[in-house]
Scaffold this motif. Structure first.
Motif, short mmCIF file in Angstrom:
data_model
loop_
_atom_site.label_atom_id
_atom_site.label_comp_id
_atom_site.label_asym_id
_atom_site.label_seq_id
_atom_site.Cartn_x
_atom_site.Cartn_y
_atom_site.Cartn_z
N HIS A 278 31.81 24.34 25.87
CA HIS A 278 32.61 25.32 26.60
C HIS A 278 34.05 24.87 26.85
O HIS A 278 34.96 25.69 26.81
N MET B 141 38.68 36.03 33.74
CA MET B 141 37.98 36.67 32.63
C MET B 141 39.01 36.99 31.55
O MET B 141 40.08 37.53 31.85
N ASP C 210 37.00 40.04 26.76
CA ASP C 210 35.71 40.06 27.45
C ASP C 210 35.67 41.15 28.52
O ASP C 210 34.64 41.80 28.74
N ARG D 199 27.98 37.81 33.06
CA ARG D 199 29.40 38.13 32.96
C ARG D 199 30.16 36.97 32.31
O ARG D 199 29.93 35.80 32.65
N PRO D 200 31.12 37.26 31.46
CA PRO D 200 31.82 36.20 30.70
C PRO D 200 32.94 35.54 31.51
O PRO D 200 34.13 35.74 31.24
N LYS E 214 35.30 32.42 33.06
CA LYS E 214 35.89 31.15 32.63
C LYS E 214 36.54 30.47 33.84
O LYS E 214 36.69 31.06 34.91
#
Length: 726
Positions: free
Chosen positions: A35, A189, A193, A230-231, A233
């Motif tokens: 990641h 996000m 995405d 949910r994407p 970061k």
């Protein structure tokens, strides 16, 4: 050749514990490489096999499940509302600048505070300002133990279970990390995405306005499974508490965070001059649209950490950093109407009602028009703005929105003005209560004179009282406040702040025969037994409140968060503050000093005559004193402020005045140093002053110190007193 793994059924408890420790470390390493570093070292099948083995061992030995277990990335939904977490070090906001000249002023202010010569080196870092949700990740013995939102800067929400679902956030740090460290950054996000999520969410009828709101909403889900879907970061760019120094510069510490497995921004650079800062700002601005994530500016920070320490903090922001916001985004639409909103101080603010238009990804339907002069085309200085063009209903207007700032109307398109339009006439009566609206000399704002008879002011005062930075009572939003205020039932009425804290008692006092009555809150649509209990509990939690919050909540004119904190730090208790305010006598003329209490208030560092007068005027009004007494009688307790004192500081708790020219550091730096050592810094000398530090050119303050018998020392003696080498 690797030794075949022992079957789960054959493992002893000791072997299982060792295996779980190994798997936790190995899987965390794969997560970091996948990641954060985009460099996986195993296939998906191999990674899945490790996760399955970990789950199988935990199923056989459930008591051995570790805090950093990969299984906890899913976890169970936390019950009820999120718990609160008090930050060990405050998560402060950044001040904003908007123009190149502002940046020049910022750099100059840093140099001035540090007394740096023009040729002295001063290095800053510059990095994109991510438009996301601030987060603090606390690691103890290198394991993630708590994740908290910024909240009010002092206390945030515990979202640990949800944060564990974000794959690129390490669950465990490498061995070179300190025993305790708080890594801070931004949950965000990516735009692609976000748009994909919007398509999925549209099927359920739920959408978000922008990626930032989407990230925040995803993180605050009660079920971590939803967050996991949910994407999200995370960018790391700062730190809080650390059990050992992390480095000597901002840049090097952030690079170290990257070495630990966190994603850091590769656009962060060092700049050695104002020109370099501005050049970097415009470079990032130019590539803004090409970035995969939203940014709303560039953050500048003094690079050397020892200089950051010297610069210190204001009440809400560090002196050593600022955010250079991008130019506002604009759109064109039609002004449909102008409404007047009445605030808690009676201020009448014009609001533009617009034909809906999307500005920067957000649908805008309202915009501020500031005041009646702004509508007429007159600026604060009395000079024309917009080349003197006024704003009228029906005009085609240019709307500007900058970040979270309320949208505003910049200008009109005169060629599109309807032929039958008429100049807007600002009302001279309150649209709510009909009282006269007056505009005092020197003010741009027109105010309703209705005071307590004006329901708009009463409602706004209650809204302010329960707002986030005041009492912060969950469950008392705008709709609920209006419902309680407008109720004609004695057991439901909230007409003043004290009524909030008697609501539970009044409800519980209702006779049982009224079980089906709409006087009972749980029988009213939108409430119910569970939500009523939550509301009562939220109110009870706030019966004890920080002194600064209490003072801010009173809604005294000119006393916002910063001045409330200044007063709280000086007087330490509400009793002392009130006693001084009620006893203070304001000067009647130029040569009149007032009295000792007035001098004490006006001498509080950062509090001048205007603020002091507002405070004294507030307590001079009988109805204000009665409102405060009613709050105290209802069980509200403003907590005494704990004096901030450095360990073994010889000046802790003392009131100090600096006067004259200081030669070894700036006046601002001297004041900040004294406050870090636990002293109170005052702006004027009184009988309560403990020490005056006088430099060359000291005048009236030095004379007053002599008259009052206050100890006076010079700058060298000050450094000697505090044990500091200049």
């Amino acid at each position: 050749m690797a030794r075949p793994a022992i079957s789960v059924e054959s493992l002893t408890q000791e072997e299982a514990a060792a295996e779980l420790a190994r798997l936790a470390e190995e899987i965390a390493g794969h997560d970091r490489r996948y990641h954060a570093e985009d460099a996986p070292t195993v296939s998906d099948a191999e990674y899945d096999a490790l996760k399955l083995r970990n789950a199988a061992i935990e199923a056989r030995f459930p008591k051995l499940m570790r805090d950093d277990s990969p299984s906890r990335a899913i976890g169970a939904a936390p019950s009820g509302a999120f718990a609160q977490v008090r930050h060990s070090r405050p998560m402060l906001s950044l001040d904003n600048v908007f123009t190149d000249d502002d940046v020049v002023d910022f750099v100059a202010s840093v140099r001035r505070f540090l007394s740096l010569a023009p040729e002295a080196e001063l290095v800053f870092t510059a990095e994109p300002k991510i438009d996301g949700l601030s987060m603090s990740l606390r690691y103890e013995n290198r394991r993630l133990v708590t994740a908290a939102t910024r909240g009010d800067g002092t206390t945030g929400e515990n979202v640990t279970a949800n944060i564990r679902t974000i794959g690129e956030i390490p669950q465990q740090l490498p061995k070179d990390a300190p025993d305790i460290v708080e890594v801070r950054g931004e949950v965000y996000m990516r735009r692609d995405d976000f748009f994909d999520l919007q398509k999925r969410m549209a099927e359920t009828g739920q959408t978000f306005a922008n990626p930032r709101n989407s990230a925040a909403g995803s993180l605050r889900q009660k079920n971590p499974e939803v967050t996991k879907s949910r994407p999200l970061k995370f960018f790391a760019y700062a730190w809080g508490e650390a059990s050992e120094p992390l480095g000597t510069t901002q840049y090097d510490v952030v690079q170290r965070l990257g070495d630990w497995g966190f994603r850091i921004n590769d656009r962060m650079v060092r700049c050695g001059s104002t020109e370099e800062l501005l050049r970097r700002y415009h470079e990032i601005e130019a590539e803004r649209a090409e970035l995969p994530y939203d940014i709303d500016g560039v953050v500048y920070k003094v690079d050397r950490l020892d200089l950051q320490e010297r610069l210190g903090f204001r009440s809400r922001s560090p002196r050593w950093a600022t955010a250079h916001k991008f130019a506002a985004e604009k759109a064109i639409t039609v002004l449909k109407a102008i409404d007047i909103q009445v605030g808690r101080t009676g201020a009448m603010t014009p609001v533009a009602r617009l034909e809906p238009v999307t500005v920067g990804g957000v649908v805008v339907v309202n915009a501020t028009l500031h005041n009646e002069d702004y509508i007429k085309g007159i600026g604060n200085s009395g000079q024309p703005i917009r080349e003197g063009r006024d704003i009228r209903v029906g005009d085609t207007v240019i709307v500007q929105r900058a970040g979270d700032v309320i949208p505003q109307i910049l200008d009109i398109l005169p060629e599109k003005r309807p032929p039958n339009s008429a100049p807007y006439v600002f009302p001279d009566r309150c649209p709510v209560c009909g009282s006269h609206a007056v505009r005092e000399e020197g003010e741009a704002v027109r105010r309703c004179t209705g005071g307590l008879i004006c329901s708009a002011q009463a409602v706004e005062r209650i809204r302010h009282f329960v707002s986030r930075n005041a009492f912060d009572i969950e469950g008392l939003g705008e709709k609920q406040i209006e419902f309680f205020f407008n109720s004609d039932k004695a057991a439901l009425k909230i007409a003043a702040p004290a009524d909030i804290f008697t609501l539970r008692r009044r409800q519980e006092a209702l006779p049982a025969t009224l079980d089906g009555s709409l006087e009972r809150l749980e029988n009213i649509d939108g409430f119910g037994a569970v939500s009523v209990k939550k509301l009562f509990d939220a109110i009870d939690i706030r019966r004890e409140v920080a002194l600064s919050r209490f003072v801010y909540a009173l809604g005294i004119r000119h006393i916002g968060e910063t001045n409330a904190k200044r007063l709280a730090r000086h007087f330490l208790s509400f009793e002392a503050l009130r006693k001084a305010a009620e006893a203070a006598k304001m000067p009647e003329g130029k040569g009149d000093p007032g009295n000792a209490e007035w001098q004490e208030i006006v001498g509080v560092n950062g509090i001048g005559g205007i603020v002091a007068e507002a405070l004294v005027d507030f307590f001079a009004e009988a109805h204000n004193r009665e409102a405060v007494d009613a709050l105290l009688a209802a069980g509200v307790t403003p907590l005494d402020e704990e004096p901030v004192a450095a360990v073994s500081s010889p000046v802790a708790g003392k009131t100090i005045v600096f006067t004259g020219s200081l030669e070894k550091m700036s006046r601002d730096e001297a004041k900040a140093m004294a406050e870090r050592l636990g002293a109170k810094v005052a702006g004027s000398v009184s009988k309560k002053t403990d020490l005056v530090v006088a430099g060359p050119g000291a005048g009236s303050k030095l004379k007053q110190a002599t008259e009052f018998g206050v100890e006076v020392i010079d700058e060298d003696q000050w450094f000697e007193r505090i044990g500091h080498n200049a």
